[in-house]
Design a protein around this motif. Structure first.
Motif, PDB file in Angstrom:
ATOM      1  N   PRO A 153       0.878  -1.217  -0.192  1.00 55.92           N
ATOM      2  CA  PRO A 153       0.146   0.114  -0.022  1.00 55.92           C
ATOM      3  C   PRO A 153       0.728   1.275   0.043  1.00 55.92           C
ATOM      4  N   THR A 154       2.155   1.241   0.465  1.00 55.07           N
ATOM      5  CA  THR A 154       3.232   2.299   0.511  1.00 55.07           C
ATOM      6  C   THR A 154       4.338   1.915  -0.076  1.00 55.07           C
ATOM      7  N   CYS A 155       4.961   2.913  -0.831  1.00 53.97           N
ATOM      8  CA  CYS A 155       6.197   2.817  -1.272  1.00 53.97           C
ATOM      9  C   CYS A 155       7.034   4.017  -0.659  1.00 53.97           C
ATOM     10  N   ALA A 156       8.410   3.745  -0.886  1.00 56.95           N
ATOM     11  CA  ALA A 156       9.352   4.823  -0.439  1.00 56.95           C
ATOM     12  C   ALA A 156       9.824   5.392  -1.702  1.00 56.95           C
ATOM     13  N   VAL A 157       9.728   6.665  -1.843  1.00 57.62           N
ATOM     14  CA  VAL A 157      10.571   7.359  -3.122  1.00 57.62           C
ATOM     15  C   VAL A 157      11.798   8.126  -2.524  1.00 57.62           C
ATOM     16  N   THR A 158      12.827   8.280  -3.135  1.00 60.88           N
ATOM     17  CA  THR A 158      14.010   8.863  -2.813  1.00 60.88           C
ATOM     18  C   THR A 158      14.492   9.502  -3.928  1.00 60.88           C
ATOM     19  N   VAL A 159      14.683  10.873  -3.633  1.00 54.88           N
ATOM     20  CA  VAL A 159      15.505  11.853  -4.482  1.00 54.88           C
ATOM     21  C   VAL A 159      16.952  11.951  -4.099  1.00 54.88           C
ATOM     22  N   SER A 160      17.946  11.605  -4.855  1.00 55.74           N
ATOM     23  CA  SER A 160      19.333  11.789  -4.531  1.00 55.74           C
ATOM     24  C   SER A 160      20.163  12.522  -5.443  1.00 55.74           C
ATOM     25  N   TRP A 161      21.155  13.481  -4.882  1.00 58.95           N
ATOM     26  CA  TRP A 161      22.154  13.957  -5.623  1.00 58.95           C
ATOM     27  C   TRP A 161      23.354  13.704  -4.883  1.00 58.95           C
ATOM     28  N   GLU A 162      23.512  12.765  -4.305  1.00 64.48           N
ATOM     29  CA  GLU A 162      24.893  12.634  -3.555  1.00 64.48           C
ATOM     30  C   GLU A 162      25.952  12.373  -4.503  1.00 64.48           C
ATOM     31  N   GLY A 163      27.057  13.003  -4.267  1.00 65.11           N
ATOM     32  CA  GLY A 163      28.298  12.806  -5.264  1.00 65.11           C
ATOM     33  C   GLY A 163      28.306  13.590  -6.510  1.00 65.11           C
ATOM     34  N   ALA A 164      27.129  14.456  -6.835  1.00 62.66           N
ATOM     35  CA  ALA A 164      26.691  15.134  -7.965  1.00 62.66           C
ATOM     36  C   ALA A 164      27.866  16.456  -8.070  1.00 62.66           C
ATOM     37  N   GLY A 165      28.517  16.763  -6.948  1.00 60.04           N
ATOM     38  CA  GLY A 165      29.310  18.027  -6.936  1.00 60.04           C
ATOM     39  C   GLY A 165      28.576  19.319  -6.929  1.00 60.04           C
ATOM     40  N   VAL A 166      27.371  19.293  -6.457  1.00 62.88           N
ATOM     41  CA  VAL A 166      26.632  20.612  -6.228  1.00 62.88           C
ATOM     42  C   VAL A 166      27.346  21.577  -5.396  1.00 62.88           C
ATOM     43  N   ARG A 167      27.237  22.992  -6.186  1.00 64.45           N
ATOM     44  CA  ARG A 167      27.870  24.011  -5.153  1.00 64.45           C
ATOM     45  C   ARG A 167      26.569  24.654  -4.625  1.00 64.45           C
ATOM     46  N   TYR A 168      26.773  24.856  -3.254  1.00 62.92           N
ATOM     47  CA  TYR A 168      25.468  25.377  -2.697  1.00 62.92           C
ATOM     48  C   TYR A 168      25.579  26.819  -2.491  1.00 62.92           C
ATOM     49  N   ASP A 169      24.430  27.579  -2.422  1.00 60.64           N
ATOM     50  CA  ASP A 169      23.168  27.282  -2.323  1.00 60.64           C
ATOM     51  C   ASP A 169      22.388  26.470  -3.531  1.00 60.64           C
ATOM     52  N   ALA A 170      21.474  25.776  -3.471  1.00 53.31           N
ATOM     53  CA  ALA A 170      21.143  24.823  -4.583  1.00 53.31           C
ATOM     54  C   ALA A 170      19.659  24.680  -4.476  1.00 53.31           C
ATOM     55  N   GLU A 171      18.813  24.535  -5.757  1.00 51.58           N
ATOM     56  CA  GLU A 171      17.423  24.281  -5.486  1.00 51.58           C
ATOM     57  C   GLU A 171      17.196  22.975  -6.044  1.00 51.58           C
TER      58      GLU A 171
END
Length: 178
Positions: A153-171
């Motif tokens: 009845p329920t799923c876990a959904v994850t959005v991940s950007w680990e290791g993407a080299g993002v410079r913060y601040d970020a959207e």
């Protein structure tokens, strides 16, 4: 039709009125915060996201978009959701698009591929993964074959950007659309 929770940790519902397919989702690890402020048609939740991110939700005729603004790198470069899929006949995960199918196998709702824009203006793709439910990964069109039931009845959904080299601040941006 879309019903938004007053706070990000509350359930938001997106329903395809023609088919009755409905997605109810809740952001996990959200901070306790007051009700949204509404500015120019946007629901603004300051500091209510994981690691204190600001959350902005935009309703439009096709669905809802969620935006997360991180001033600094969060403890975990992920967003996690609980999805209630009890009114869904099947799920498909194709090219980072999560489709919610009706009984005939027709995609009625979809979660678009997530992405980030960082402090330098660079666009980064984020990964969308589904856990705790079965889903179809066949790239052929879903019509003419039975949908694969989620099996839970329920799923876990994850959005991940680990290791993407993002410079913060970020959207971080993603949407659930009809």
């Amino acid at each position: 039709a879309v019903w938004i929770g007053a706070r990000p940790q509350q359930t938001t519902t997106v329903r395809d009125l023609a088919s009755g397919v409905e997605l109810r989702y809740r952001l996990l690890d959200a901070e306790e915060a007051g009700a949204a402020a509404f500015v120019d048609g946007l629901a603004v939740h300051l500091g209510a996201g994981p690691s204190g991110a600001d959350v902005v939700r935009r309703l439009h005729p096709a669905g809802i978009e969620d935006f997360f603004f991180f001033a600094a790198r969060p403890a975990a470069e992920t967003l996690s959701y609980a999805l209630d899929v009890t009114s869904v006949a099947g799920l498909r995960l194709i090219g980072q698009n999560l489709e919610l199918l009706d009984r005939s196998g027709t995609p009625r709702l979809r979660v678009t591929p997530p992405y980030l824009v960082d402090a330098s203006g660079t666009v980064h793709r984020a990964a969308l993964t589904v856990g705790g439910c079965r889903y179809d990964e066949q790239s052929s069109p879903p019509w003419g074959r039975a949908p694969l039931p989620p099996g839970a009845p329920t799923c876990a959904v994850t959005v991940s950007w680990e290791g993407a080299g993002v410079r913060y601040d970020a959207e971080v941006t993603h949407a659930c659309l009809r």
